[in-house]
Design a protein around this motif. Structure first.
Motif, PDB file in Angstrom:
ATOM      1  N   ILE A 103     -57.028 103.156-107.707  1.00 55.72           N
ATOM      2  CA  ILE A 103     -55.461 102.880-108.080  1.00 55.72           C
ATOM      3  C   ILE A 103     -54.761 103.981-109.014  1.00 55.72           C
ATOM      4  O   ILE A 103     -53.545 103.819-109.087  1.00 55.72           O
ATOM      5  CB  ILE A 103     -55.502 101.605-108.823  1.00 55.72           C
ATOM      6  N   ASN A 104     -55.786 104.896-109.246  1.00 55.45           N
ATOM      7  CA  ASN A 104     -55.106 105.839-110.435  1.00 55.45           C
ATOM      8  C   ASN A 104     -54.500 107.100-109.794  1.00 55.45           C
ATOM      9  O   ASN A 104     -53.942 107.859-110.242  1.00 55.45           O
ATOM     10  CB  ASN A 104     -56.243 106.421-111.472  1.00 55.45           C
ATOM     11  N   VAL A 105     -54.775 107.121-108.416  1.00 57.86           N
ATOM     12  CA  VAL A 105     -53.977 108.270-107.491  1.00 57.86           C
ATOM     13  C   VAL A 105     -53.037 107.556-106.335  1.00 57.86           C
ATOM     14  O   VAL A 105     -53.551 106.880-105.696  1.00 57.86           O
ATOM     15  CB  VAL A 105     -55.276 108.974-107.051  1.00 57.86           C
ATOM     16  N   ASN A 106     -51.891 108.052-106.743  1.00 61.73           N
ATOM     17  CA  ASN A 106     -50.881 107.682-105.701  1.00 61.73           C
ATOM     18  C   ASN A 106     -51.426 108.112-104.199  1.00 61.73           C
ATOM     19  O   ASN A 106     -51.719 109.201-104.155  1.00 61.73           O
ATOM     20  CB  ASN A 106     -49.519 107.844-105.874  1.00 61.73           C
ATOM     21  N   LEU A 107     -51.016 107.038-103.240  1.00 60.37           N
ATOM     22  CA  LEU A 107     -51.650 107.796-102.016  1.00 60.37           C
ATOM     23  C   LEU A 107     -50.411 108.518-101.332  1.00 60.37           C
ATOM     24  O   LEU A 107     -49.311 108.405-101.487  1.00 60.37           O
ATOM     25  CB  LEU A 107     -51.463 106.161-100.985  1.00 60.37           C
ATOM     26  N   HIS A 108     -51.058 109.067-100.427  1.00 64.11           N
ATOM     27  CA  HIS A 108     -50.250 110.381 -99.463  1.00 64.11           C
ATOM     28  C   HIS A 108     -50.335 110.354 -98.152  1.00 64.11           C
ATOM     29  O   HIS A 108     -51.490 109.988 -97.705  1.00 64.11           O
ATOM     30  CB  HIS A 108     -50.602 111.848 -99.982  1.00 64.11           C
ATOM     31  N   LEU A 109     -49.101 110.051 -97.433  1.00 65.75           N
ATOM     32  CA  LEU A 109     -49.220 109.567 -95.902  1.00 65.75           C
ATOM     33  C   LEU A 109     -49.486 111.126 -95.242  1.00 65.75           C
ATOM     34  O   LEU A 109     -48.537 112.108 -95.229  1.00 65.75           O
ATOM     35  CB  LEU A 109     -47.828 109.003 -95.534  1.00 65.75           C
TER      36      LEU A 109
ATOM     37  N   LEU B 239     -47.301 102.249 -97.107  1.00 66.29           N
ATOM     38  CA  LEU B 239     -48.046 102.946 -98.272  1.00 66.29           C
ATOM     39  C   LEU B 239     -47.006 102.985 -99.701  1.00 66.29           C
ATOM     40  O   LEU B 239     -47.504 103.106-100.552  1.00 66.29           O
ATOM     41  CB  LEU B 239     -47.867 104.328 -97.810  1.00 66.29           C
ATOM     42  N   ASP B 240     -45.694 102.966 -99.262  1.00 70.75           N
ATOM     43  CA  ASP B 240     -44.771 102.777-100.394  1.00 70.75           C
ATOM     44  C   ASP B 240     -45.082 101.735-101.206  1.00 70.75           C
ATOM     45  O   ASP B 240     -45.029 101.566-102.713  1.00 70.75           O
ATOM     46  CB  ASP B 240     -43.478 102.873-100.129  1.00 70.75           C
ATOM     47  N   GLY B 241     -45.291 100.566-100.426  1.00 70.39           N
ATOM     48  CA  GLY B 241     -45.485  99.219-101.212  1.00 70.39           C
ATOM     49  C   GLY B 241     -46.592  99.272-102.024  1.00 70.39           C
ATOM     50  O   GLY B 241     -46.737  98.774-102.983  1.00 70.39           O
TER      51      GLY B 241
END
Lengths: 165, 356
Positions: free
Chosen positions: A115-121, A146-148
């Protein structure tokens, strides 16, 4: 007088211990709604405590998809700082593609993410641990999910930071 | 009193006008673009003023699934007529849907088929995801039956180009970098089409590329979309034309030929599934003559066979009748001739060219 042999006594004793143990466990878990962290995207947020310690966070998140809002439940572990579960509970995307973003094989791509790293599509294949591959041909719907999740991650971090103050 | 009456009538008129405007907006509209460089917005209300066509139709998708409908709408030819054009003025059109799906109507479909712009299906107005109209082309497959039509883009006529070079996918792909391609729930291998074009210096002046699939399905795609895509070479439906930015309906599975300019890229694996096999000595494969003919390779007195390492031999057109192409170990393309010595037996055959 009813005859109870040794084995039966042992079984009854173990059963009693289990019942007491689980009763204690159930009593020790508490669900608290954190209204102050709710906003346009985060419709509901619950902190689950275990023995008065933060255990996990469950968020009901709504984001704009291709056609309509997509609503999901996001479960994140406080101790492991990972996404533990995600379910899509409402979507009205284009026929076929909406089905895909609700499928286990797509949602499994999010499970275990830190959760500490935002996801990238990404569109073809993952290169980094925070990459999530979009459903082929359904990039907008995939990005919405992914934004959610990223909204949920940000909220999770904010809550835990506030609790630690 | 007069003032109040006037105000009431005025308010009523405004209300009626607003109501009609809302009704128009609810029915929706689409655009015919590039019609003599003009973009014309067509409201569905206008379609409803044209002669009404009602027809029972059956859609057949790529999996062979059938759906029956009764559709009501206007003919595209009547719409063009109302604008002062005919279908033959257009040569070709590209249909675009709201979700980005697009498909080009080949000239023979455009000219010879009835194209219905349906605004009602099975007695019901179209749903939100299908509005403003659905294109219905009876006797053509469902890939042309576009829902949620946003644009009919008028394009130039597709010019047919003579094929003078046949490239074998199995050998060509062996020389290209493979990437993992996450395709729905599986991870397969794919090659980038831009790499294919660059490596083998493929060129075209055409705006479109033509696909022929093993089941006989044919489709043209815009070159720009093609260049951004991949050919998935393992897993379901391979070789499969695919691109992350296009809807699934635009993918083309079991590719047999991809014609790009004057080059035809051919899957020998699919050709072996489709065409009758021949034998030379103890090897079984497809007749070279047959493949050259099916690919539409320009007829010539001589043909050059070139291997992946640059080794090449020339054979006559009559030699082609005595030669076969076959696969060794699944992906090594080889030739054998019953009438020629072993120096003509090319291993890792990459391309066959007509020599004029």
């Amino acid at each position: 007088m009813i005859f109870i042999n040794k084995l039966t006594r042992k079984v009854l004793l173990i059963t009693l211990i289990f019942i007491l143990f689980f009763s204690f466990q159930i009593k020790s878990k508490e669900v608290v709604r954190l209204k102050e962290y709710e906003n346009n995207n985060i419709e509901r947020i619950f902190l689950i405590q275990n023995n008065e310690k933060p255990f996990s966070i469950v968020q009901k998140i709504s984001v704009k998809g291709y056609k309509d809002n997509i609503t999901m439940y996001l479960h994140t572990s406080v101790k492991e700082e990972k996404l533990t579960n995600i379910n899509i509970v409402y979507q009205d995307e284009t026929d076929h593609y909406g089905d895909y973003i609700s499928k286990k094989w797509f949602l499994d791509r999010f499970k275990g993410k830190n959760i500490n790293v935002n996801l990238h599509l990404v569109k073809v294949s993952p290169k980094n641990t925070n990459d999530v591959v979009a459903v082929t041909g359904a990039t907008i719907s995939s990005r919405a999910v992914l934004d959610g999740v990223n909204f949920g991650f940000d909220n999770h971090k904010r809550i835990i930071a506030d609790l630690e103050k | 009193m007069k003032k109040i009456t006037f105000l009431l009538i005025f308010t009523l008129l405004i209300g009626l006008i607003s109501f009609n405007t809302v009704a128009l907006a609810e029915d929706g509209e689409f655009v015919i673009s590039n019609l003599e460089e003009n973009d014309i917005t067509i409201e569905v209300e206008k379609l409803k003023e044209l002669p009404v066509v009602t027809k029972d139709v059956t859609s057949v998708d790529s999996g062979g699934n059938e759906d029956n409908y009764t559709v009501k709408g206007a003919l595209f030819s009547d719409l063009l007529d109302s604008l002062g054009y005919t279908k033959s003025d257009l040569k070709a059109v590209n249909l675009v849907a709201g979700d980005g799906y697009s498909i080009e109507l080949p000239e023979n479909v455009l000219v010879n088929r009835q194209i219905i712009l349906a605004y009602e299906i099975d007695g019901e107005p179209l749903g939100e995801k299908v509005k403003p109209v659905r294109v219905i082309i009876p006797e053509e497959r469902a890939m042309y039956w576009i829902k949620n039509l946003t644009t009919i883009n008028v394009v130039d006529m597709v010019k047919s180009v003579e094929i003078d070079s046949l490239v074998l996918m199995e050998t060509a792909f062996g020389q290209l970098e493979k990437v993992d391609y996450t395709y729905y729930e599986s991870t397969d291998q794919a090659v980038g089409i831009s790499n294919l074009i660059e490596k083998f210096e493929l060129t075209t002046n055409s705006r479109t590329v033509s696909f022929t699939a093993a089941d006989g399905f044919e489709k043209d795609e815009q070159v720009d979309i093609f260049k951004d895509g991949y050919i998935k070479i393992t897993g379901d439906n391979a070789p499969l034309f695919i691109s992350p930015d296009i809807p699934k309906g635009m993918h083309v599975k079991d590719l047999l030929f991809v014609n790009y300019g004057s080059t035809s890229v051919c899957s020998l694996t699919e050709a072996l599934n489709v065409y009758e096999k021949s034998s030379v000595e103890d090897m079984t494969g497809i007749s070279l003559k047959k493949l050259v003919e099916e690919a539409g390779l320009k007829s010539a007195d001589k043909y050059m066979l070139t291997a992946s390492d640059g080794y090449s031999v020339e054979v006559s057109s009559s030699d082609l009748e005595n030669g076969i192409l076959y696969l060794e170990d699944g992906d090594v393309v080889r030739t054998t001739f019953s009438n020629l010595s072993k120096k003509f037996w090319v291993k890792n055959l990459l391309k066959i060219e007509s020599i004029m």
